[in-house]
Scaffold this motif. Structure first.
Motif, PDB file in Angstrom:
ATOM      1  N   LYS A 175     -29.053  -7.501  20.744  1.00 57.74           N
ATOM      2  CA  LYS A 175     -27.851  -7.529  19.888  1.00 57.74           C
ATOM      3  C   LYS A 175     -27.879  -8.881  19.191  1.00 57.74           C
ATOM      4  CE  LYS A 175     -24.049  -8.572  19.065  1.00 57.74           C
ATOM      5  NZ  LYS A 175     -23.729  -9.323  17.813  1.00 57.74           N
ATOM      6  N   SER A 228     -21.557 -19.281  22.980  1.00 53.75           N
ATOM      7  CA  SER A 228     -20.535 -20.263  23.342  1.00 53.75           C
ATOM      8  C   SER A 228     -20.064 -20.057  24.787  1.00 53.75           C
ATOM      9  CB  SER A 228     -19.352 -20.131  22.398  1.00 53.75           C
ATOM     10  OG  SER A 228     -18.816 -18.831  22.526  1.00 53.75           O
ATOM     11  N   THR A 231     -17.549 -17.077  25.027  1.00 51.23           N
ATOM     12  CA  THR A 231     -18.167 -15.739  25.053  1.00 51.23           C
ATOM     13  C   THR A 231     -18.870 -15.513  26.394  1.00 51.23           C
ATOM     14  OG1 THR A 231     -18.516 -15.882  22.669  1.00 51.23           O
ATOM     15  CG2 THR A 231     -19.737 -14.190  23.816  1.00 51.23           C
ATOM     16  N   LEU A 250     -25.236 -21.526  27.502  1.00 52.23           N
ATOM     17  CA  LEU A 250     -23.987 -21.704  26.746  1.00 52.23           C
ATOM     18  C   LEU A 250     -23.925 -23.076  26.065  1.00 52.23           C
ATOM     19  CD1 LEU A 250     -21.757 -19.912  29.379  1.00 52.23           C
ATOM     20  CD2 LEU A 250     -23.023 -18.934  27.454  1.00 52.23           C
ATOM     21  N   GLU A 380     -17.193 -29.020  21.877  1.00 54.42           N
ATOM     22  CA  GLU A 380     -18.407 -28.874  21.065  1.00 54.42           C
ATOM     23  C   GLU A 380     -18.015 -28.805  19.578  1.00 54.42           C
ATOM     24  OE1 GLU A 380     -20.641 -25.149  21.447  1.00 54.42           O
ATOM     25  OE2 GLU A 380     -22.456 -26.343  21.607  1.00 54.42           O
TER      26      GLU A 380
HETATM   27  P1  NAD Z   1     -21.003 -16.818  20.105  1.00 54.01           P
HETATM   28  O1  NAD Z   1     -20.646 -16.985  21.531  1.00 54.01           O
HETATM   29  O2  NAD Z   1     -19.919 -16.645  19.112  1.00 54.01           O
HETATM   30  O3  NAD Z   1     -21.943 -15.520  19.926  1.00 54.01           O
HETATM   31  C1  NAD Z   1     -23.160 -15.376  20.605  1.00 54.01           C
HETATM   32  C2  NAD Z   1     -23.511 -13.897  20.676  1.00 54.01           C
HETATM   33  O4  NAD Z   1     -22.569 -13.251  21.535  1.00 54.01           O
HETATM   34  C3  NAD Z   1     -23.431 -13.174  19.321  1.00 54.01           C
HETATM   35  O5  NAD Z   1     -24.470 -12.219  19.209  1.00 54.01           O
HETATM   36  C4  NAD Z   1     -22.091 -12.471  19.413  1.00 54.01           C
HETATM   37  O6  NAD Z   1     -21.983 -11.314  18.598  1.00 54.01           O
HETATM   38  C5  NAD Z   1     -22.058 -12.099  20.886  1.00 54.01           C
HETATM   39  N1  NAD Z   1     -20.717 -11.793  21.411  1.00 54.01           N
HETATM   40  C6  NAD Z   1     -19.524 -12.286  20.987  1.00 54.01           C
HETATM   41  N2  NAD Z   1     -18.516 -11.723  21.700  1.00 54.01           N
HETATM   42  C7  NAD Z   1     -19.088 -10.881  22.589  1.00 54.01           C
HETATM   43  C8  NAD Z   1     -18.570 -10.015  23.597  1.00 54.01           C
HETATM   44  N3  NAD Z   1     -17.247  -9.868  23.814  1.00 54.01           N
HETATM   45  N4  NAD Z   1     -19.439  -9.287  24.340  1.00 54.01           N
HETATM   46  C9  NAD Z   1     -20.770  -9.392  24.128  1.00 54.01           C
HETATM   47  N5  NAD Z   1     -21.317 -10.179  23.165  1.00 54.01           N
HETATM   48  C10 NAD Z   1     -20.483 -10.918  22.410  1.00 54.01           C
HETATM   49  O7  NAD Z   1     -21.950 -18.035  19.733  1.00 54.01           O
HETATM   50  P2  NAD Z   1     -22.579 -18.416  18.316  1.00 54.01           P
HETATM   51  O8  NAD Z   1     -21.508 -18.966  17.443  1.00 54.01           O
HETATM   52  O9  NAD Z   1     -23.394 -17.274  17.810  1.00 54.01           O
HETATM   53  O10 NAD Z   1     -23.589 -19.581  18.732  1.00 54.01           O
HETATM   54  C11 NAD Z   1     -23.211 -20.903  18.891  1.00 54.01           C
HETATM   55  C12 NAD Z   1     -23.020 -21.230  20.359  1.00 54.01           C
HETATM   56  O11 NAD Z   1     -24.222 -20.981  21.057  1.00 54.01           O
HETATM   57  C13 NAD Z   1     -22.720 -22.707  20.598  1.00 54.01           C
HETATM   58  O12 NAD Z   1     -21.711 -22.817  21.565  1.00 54.01           O
HETATM   59  C14 NAD Z   1     -24.029 -23.251  21.129  1.00 54.01           C
HETATM   60  O13 NAD Z   1     -23.920 -24.396  21.933  1.00 54.01           O
HETATM   61  C15 NAD Z   1     -24.532 -22.095  21.905  1.00 54.01           C
HETATM   62  N6  NAD Z   1     -25.969 -22.213  22.086  1.00 54.01           N
HETATM   63  C16 NAD Z   1     -26.436 -22.512  23.335  1.00 54.01           C
HETATM   64  C17 NAD Z   1     -27.798 -22.672  23.545  1.00 54.01           C
HETATM   65  C18 NAD Z   1     -28.355 -22.972  24.907  1.00 54.01           C
HETATM   66  O14 NAD Z   1     -29.558 -22.824  25.085  1.00 54.01           O
HETATM   67  N7  NAD Z   1     -27.562 -23.375  25.882  1.00 54.01           N
HETATM   68  C19 NAD Z   1     -28.674 -22.551  22.462  1.00 54.01           C
HETATM   69  C20 NAD Z   1     -28.152 -22.265  21.208  1.00 54.01           C
HETATM   70  C21 NAD Z   1     -26.791 -22.081  21.030  1.00 54.01           C
END
Ligand code: NAD
Length: 497
Positions: A175, A228, A231, A250, A380
C-alpha cells in the motif's frame, strides 16, 4: 497530459470499481500529474487472495531461483532508470541527484537480500538424545506480508521491506503513499512483472481505507510499515487483537551535537547536509542542533551562510539543491513550528517563509536562541529547519538528547575518543553517526528505539523480520520410550486401597 494508472494485482491491471480515483500532484508546480484508483477493502481482499495462492508456490521456490528473479528486477530497473528517476522526481519533489541515489540504494537492497536469502538463517542444534534425535530450528516465511510505505523515500523504503520479504519466501501486498503511488506502480509493473502472478501486488488508496483494510485482513500476518508515530500507534491498536507481527519504523527527532573539540566549519557543512537533504523530509534529519555556548555565534553564522547559498527549485531543474515539500499541509506544519519558536523568543538568521512561487516550497531556515521546550525541538518538523541551541557539558547534552520520546538516530561531531565512546554508549537511539551523518550500510541494521517503534531494517535483522521460527524435534527411532506414561509398572498390589 496526465497519467492514469490501475492497481497491480495478480500481475494484472485492476481499475477502480467503487472507490473512484485519487489525484497525484507535482509538488513543484501544484499541477495534477496523474491519478490512481482509491482502492477499497474489496481490492485488498482480491490482492491478499492472490498473494495467498502465490505464497504456496513461492515458499517452495528454491532460494537460489528467488535470488536470480530478484537480480532480474535490478537488471530491468537499470533498463528503466531514466524514466524511474524522472517520475520519482516529479511526484516526490527532491532534487534529481538525491532521486538517483534513492533508486541506486533501492537496487542495492535488492542485490543484498537476493544474496542473503540464499543462505537461510535456520540452524541445527545439539539434541537431548544425540544418537537418534535431530533438533532443527527452522526459519520459515509468514505467508502474506502487508507493506505500508510513506512518500519521502517511496522506492527505497519499499525495497527495504520488499527485498527481504521476497527473499525470505513471503508474498507481498503493497500500500504505497497516496502521494507517490504513480512511481510505485511504474516500478512494480515494469520491473517485477516477471515474478509469478500474485507474488507482488499493489493496492493504491488512502490509509484509512486501503491501508487499514490490509491491517485488518486476517490472512496478512505481518504488517511492515514506515510512517508517523500517530499512524503506527493506530495500526498497532487495530492489529493487537489479531496478534499480528508488526514491524514499525516511525518518526524521529534526531539530535546533532557539536563537541567542544569539533572543527566548526566542517560541523556547519555536516549539519547543512544532515538537516536539509530531501528538504528536511528524512526520518533521520538533524532536527535539533546542540553547540557549545562559546562556539554558537561562529557556528551559526557558518551554517546560515551555507544555507543562504542553497538553491530552491523543481527537482528536475539543473542546479537545484532543495525541492519543494511534498504537500501544502507539511509546509503549514513547518511554518507553524517556526512561527511558534519566534513567538517564544527564537531568532531567524535566514529563511523562515514560503517564497512567492508555485509549488510547496519553504526557504531553508536557521534559528538561534531556541529553547528545548519549543515545538520545533520536541515534535517532528519534517522540513528544512535548523534550530540551534547551546550546551556546556557532555552529560548535560546527552540527557537533553535523550529527553525526546523518539529514538531513531543521533550525530556527534568530534575526534575525541573519550567523548565519542561516552556519547554512543549513553544515547538511546538506533543509529549513532560519528562525524558522517545519515549514511546507511546495508550489512547493518537501521531502526529506532522508544516511540520510533523498534523495528529493524537492513542487515540480517531485516531478513529475520520476515521469518517465523519453528523448532522441530525429530526422533529417528519410533519405538516407545521408557519415560512415557504410565509411571507405575502395572502391578496393582502396590496401589494403596
Ligand atoms: P503517514 O504515517 O502519514 O503514512 C504512512 C503510510 O501509512 C501511508 O501509506 C499512509 O497511507 C498509511 N496510513 C495512514 N493511515 C493509515 C491507517 N489508518 N491504516 C493503515 N495505513 C495507514 O506518514 P508519511 O507522512 O507518509 O511519512 C512521514 C513519516 O514517516 C514521518 O513521521 C517520518 O519520520 C516517518 N518515516 C520513518 C522512517 C523510519 O525508518 N523510521 C523512514 C521514513 C519516514
Amino acid at each position: 497530459m496526465t497519467m492514469e494508472r490501475a492497481m497491480w494485482i495478480d500481475n494484472a491491471h485492476v481499475g477502480p470499481a467503487e472507490g473512484g480515483w485519487i489525484d497525484s500532484e507535482d509538488p513543484a508546480t501544484e499541477e495534477v500529474l496523474g491519478r490512481v484508483p482509491a482502492g477499497t477493502a474489496a481490492d485488498v481482499d482480491r490482492a491478499v487472495a492472490a498473494a495467498q495462492t502465490a505464497a504456496e508456490e513461492w515458499r517452495y521456490t528454491a532460494a537460489n531461483d528467488r535470488a536470480e528473479l530478484l537480480h532480474e528486477v535490478v537488471a530491468r530497473s537499470m533498463g528503466h532508470l531514466d524514466e524511474l528517476v524522472e517520475l520519482l522526481t516529479r511526484e516526490q519533489g527532491k532534487a534529481r541527484p538525491e532521486q538517483e541515489e534513492e533508486v541506486e540504494w533501492a537496487l542495492t537492497s535488492l542485490r543484498y537480500y537476493a544474496e542473503l536469502g540464499r543462505n537461510g538463517l535456520g540452524r541445527v542444534i545439539p539434541s537431548g538424545e544425540p544418537r537418534t534425535q535431530l533438533n532443527l530450528v527452522l526459519k520459515e516465511p509468514y505467508g502474506v506480508v502487508g507493506a505500508i510505505i510513506p512518500w519521502n523515500y517511496p522506492l527505497l523504503l519499499l525495497s527495504w521491506k520488499l527485498a527481504p520479504a521476497l527473499a525470505a519466501g513471503n508474498t507481498v501486498v503493497i500500500k504505497p503513499s497516496e502521494l507517490t503511488s504513480l512511481v510505485t506502480l511504474e516500478w512494480v509493473e515494469r520491473c517485477f512483472g516477471h515474478l509469478p502472478a500474485g507474488v507482488v501486488n499493489v493496492v493504491t488508496g488512502t490509509g484509512p481505507d486501503a491501508g487499514e483494510a490490509l491491517v485488518r485482513h486476517p490472512a496478512v500476518r505481518v504488517i511492515a510499515m514506515t510512517g508517523s508515530v500517530a499512524t503506527g500507534q493506530h495500526i498497532a491498536s487495530v492489529a493487537a487483537p489479531m496478534m499480528k507481527h508488526l514491524h514499525l519504523e516511525l518518526g524521529g527527532k534526531d539530535a546533532f551535537v557539536v563537541a567542544h573539540d569539533a572543527d566548526l566549519e566542517a560541523a556547519a557543512d555536516a549539519v547543512t547536509y544532515a538537516a536539509l537533504i530531501n528538504a528536511g523530509q528524512v526520518c533521520t534529519s538533524a532536527e535539533r542542533v546542540y553547540v557549545p555556548a562559546a562556539a554558537r555565534d561562529e557556528f551559526a553564522e557558518a551554517v546560515a551562510s551555507n544555507v543562504a547559498a542553497l538553491r530552491l527549485g523543481p527537482g528536475l531543474e539543473a542546479g537545484t539543491d532543495l525541492g519543494p515539500l511534498a504537500a501544502d499541509r507539511f509546509r503549514t506544519k513547518v511554518d507553524g513550528h517556526v512561527a511558534d519558536a519566534v513567538r517564544d523568543g527564537a531568532r531567524i538568521l535566514t529563511g523562515g517563509r514560503a517564497p512567492e512561487r508555485a509549488g510547496y516550497f519553504y526557504e531553508p531556515t536557521v534559528l538561534v536562541d531556541v529553547q528545548d521546550r519549543m515545538r520545533i525541538m520536541t515534535e517532528e518538523t519534517f522540513g528544512p529547519t535548523i534550530p540551534i541551541t547551546t550546551y556546556d557539558h557532555l552529560d548535560e547534552v546527552i540527557s537533553r538528547v535523550n529527553a525526546s520520546e523518539m529514538g531513531l538516530g543521533a550525530t556527534l561531531r568530534s575526534s575525541d575518543p573519550a567523548v565519542i565512546k561516552r556519547f554512543y554508549e549513553a544515547v538511546k537511539v538506533g543509529t549513532v553517526w560519528i562525524n558522517d551523518p545519515l549514511t546507511d550500510n546495508y550489512a547493518g541494521p537501521f531502526g529506532g528505539m522508544k516511540m520510533t517503534g523498534g523495528g529493524r531494517e537492513l542487515g540480517p535483522e531485516g531478513l529475520e523480520t520476515f521469518l517465523e521460527t519453528k523448532h522441530v524435534h525429530w526422533d529417528l527411532d519410533p519405538t516407545p520410550k521408557e519415560w512415557w506414561l504410565p509411571y507405575h509398572d502395572g502391578d496393582d498390589a502396590d496401589v494403596p486401597a
